[in-house]
Design a protein around this motif. Structure first.
Motif, short mmCIF file in Angstrom:
data_model
loop_
_atom_site.label_atom_id
_atom_site.label_comp_id
_atom_site.label_asym_id
_atom_site.label_seq_id
_atom_site.Cartn_x
_atom_site.Cartn_y
_atom_site.Cartn_z
N GLU A 119 0.84 -1.20 0.00
CA GLU A 119 0.00 0.00 0.00
C GLU A 119 0.88 1.24 0.00
N GLN A 120 0.55 2.18 -0.85
CA GLN A 120 1.30 3.44 -0.93
C GLN A 120 0.77 4.42 0.10
N TRP A 121 1.68 5.02 0.87
CA TRP A 121 1.30 5.99 1.90
C TRP A 121 1.95 7.33 1.62
N LEU A 122 1.23 8.41 1.88
CA LEU A 122 1.82 9.75 1.89
C LEU A 122 2.64 9.91 3.16
N GLU A 123 3.74 10.64 3.06
CA GLU A 123 4.60 10.89 4.22
C GLU A 123 4.50 12.34 4.65
N ASN A 124 4.17 12.54 5.91
CA ASN A 124 4.06 13.87 6.52
C ASN A 124 3.21 14.84 5.68
N PRO A 125 2.01 14.43 5.29
CA PRO A 125 1.16 15.34 4.51
C PRO A 125 0.57 16.43 5.39
N ALA A 126 0.32 17.58 4.78
CA ALA A 126 -0.30 18.70 5.51
C ALA A 126 -1.03 19.59 4.52
N TRP A 127 -2.19 20.06 4.94
CA TRP A 127 -2.99 20.97 4.11
C TRP A 127 -3.57 22.07 4.99
N GLN A 128 -3.74 23.24 4.41
CA GLN A 128 -4.60 24.24 5.03
C GLN A 128 -5.99 24.04 4.42
N ILE A 129 -6.98 23.98 5.28
CA ILE A 129 -8.36 23.79 4.83
C ILE A 129 -9.16 25.03 5.22
N ILE A 130 -9.94 25.55 4.27
CA ILE A 130 -10.83 26.68 4.55
C ILE A 130 -12.26 26.27 4.18
N ILE A 131 -13.19 26.49 5.09
CA ILE A 131 -14.59 26.15 4.85
C ILE A 131 -15.42 27.43 4.88
N LEU A 132 -16.19 27.66 3.83
CA LEU A 132 -17.05 28.84 3.77
C LEU A 132 -18.24 28.70 4.70
N ASP A 133 -18.59 29.79 5.35
CA ASP A 133 -19.79 29.84 6.19
C ASP A 133 -21.00 29.95 5.27
N ASP A 134 -21.81 28.88 5.23
CA ASP A 134 -23.01 28.89 4.39
C ASP A 134 -24.28 29.21 5.18
N GLY A 135 -24.11 29.59 6.45
CA GLY A 135 -25.25 29.98 7.26
C GLY A 135 -26.04 28.83 7.84
N THR A 136 -25.57 27.60 7.69
CA THR A 136 -26.33 26.44 8.18
C THR A 136 -25.90 26.08 9.61
N LYS A 137 -26.77 25.32 10.28
CA LYS A 137 -26.46 24.85 11.63
C LYS A 137 -25.30 23.86 11.63
N VAL A 138 -25.20 23.06 10.56
CA VAL A 138 -24.13 22.07 10.53
C VAL A 138 -22.77 22.75 10.39
N TYR A 139 -22.69 23.87 9.65
CA TYR A 139 -21.43 24.62 9.59
C TYR A 139 -21.07 25.16 10.97
N GLN A 140 -22.04 25.72 11.68
CA GLN A 140 -21.79 26.26 13.01
C GLN A 140 -21.31 25.16 13.97
N LYS A 141 -21.84 23.97 13.81
CA LYS A 141 -21.42 22.86 14.66
C LYS A 141 -19.98 22.46 14.35
N ILE A 142 -19.65 22.39 13.06
CA ILE A 142 -18.27 22.09 12.67
C ILE A 142 -17.32 23.14 13.23
N LYS A 143 -17.67 24.40 13.08
CA LYS A 143 -16.84 25.49 13.60
C LYS A 143 -16.63 25.36 15.10
N GLU A 144 -17.71 25.10 15.83
CA GLU A 144 -17.62 24.97 17.29
C GLU A 144 -16.70 23.81 17.69
N TYR A 145 -16.87 22.65 17.05
CA TYR A 145 -16.06 21.49 17.40
C TYR A 145 -14.58 21.72 17.05
N LEU A 146 -14.31 22.36 15.91
CA LEU A 146 -12.93 22.64 15.54
C LEU A 146 -12.28 23.60 16.53
#
Length: 253
Positions: A119-146
């Motif tokens: 199996e091929q594995w990535l080594e030490n991968p890293a990303w910056q992730i940006i999520i747009l606020d779409d005004g939904t409750k599920v986005y607010q929950k993700i933001k709170e947990y993060l």
């Protein structure tokens, strides 16, 4: 426009490609959107493929009780707009083939029941992730947990062998695209026209990968688009999902 930004990383990762498994399993170079939605769903406790399978286990396909929809995480999160920024030189992560044994009795019909897995594995991968606020409750929950560092299920990078680290969580404000049109994230090649002229004063790079972008409803197969990471300028295209932060432009998929 409001958004939440965080760094996603790990010691290793494997986002297995479904089309090659004759000798070795191979991985995508970057986390793709369905996998990222699965990770976010795990953080806030949404069900996945296993839960959907268990729900339908003893039911006949086409019956009233049979759920022909998506896994819960995808149904809830599929409309989120997300930008993925590889934190690697030219967007490329080192990879190595790992070899290990699967010795459970049903792993192989060979003598001894032992299956050698490559199996091929990535080594030490890293990303910056940006999520747009779409005004939904599920986005607010993700933001709170993060922001609070909480998770219902342990987040991992493709498989539960690869634990995910989440750091540098920050709410940010996005603006309209800046005049100098370079894209500092992965973007859909079909939406933006890339200049063939190399950038001045730096080495040109152009990374392209055919990557899953969403799930097909009937069988949950991946649907693909060509994603690009480059320092070439963008001549023209659809900028409706491109926003700017801190002097850089990011495309959202």
């Amino acid at each position: 426009m409001d958004a939440i930004s965080f760094k996603l990383s790990g010691k290793t990762a494997c986002f297995r490609k479904p089309d090659v498994n004759a000798y070795s399993y191979f991985t995508y170079n970057n986390i793709h959107k369905p996998a990222l939605l699965g990770l976010l769903g795990a953080i806030i406790g949404l069900g996945g493929y296993n839960q959907l399978f268990e729900k339908n286990r003893d039911l006949k396909k086409g019956s009233l009780e049979y759920d022909e929809g998506f896994p819960e995480f995808y149904q809830e999160l599929k409309n989120l707009k997300i930008s993925i920024i590889p934190l690697a030189k030219n967007g490329y992560f080192s990879k190595k083939i790992q070899v290990f044994n699967n010795s459970v009795g049903y792993a192989s019909f060979e003598e001894g029941g032992n299956l050698i897995v490559r199996e091929q594995w990535l080594e030490n991968p890293a990303w910056q992730i940006i999520i747009l606020d779409d005004g939904t409750k599920v986005y607010q929950k993700i933001k709170e947990y993060l922001q609070k560092g909480k998770a219902v299920y342990i987040p991992y990078l493709g498989k539960n062998d690869h634990f995910a680290n989440i750091n540098d969580v920050n709410p940010i404000k996005l603006e309209k695209v800046i005049d100098s049109i370079n894209i500092s994230s992965l973007f859909n090649e079909k939406l933006l026209e890339i200049s063939k002229i190399p950038p001045r004063g730096e080495l040109s790079f152009y990374f392209k990968e055919i990557s899953p972008i969403k799930l097909q409803k009937e069988y949950h197969f991946y649907e693909y688009v060509p994603l690009i990471f480059t320092n070439h300028r963008i001549n023209d295209g659809d900028f409706s999902s491109v926003f700017s932060f801190d002097g850089r432009n990011y495309a959202f998929i």
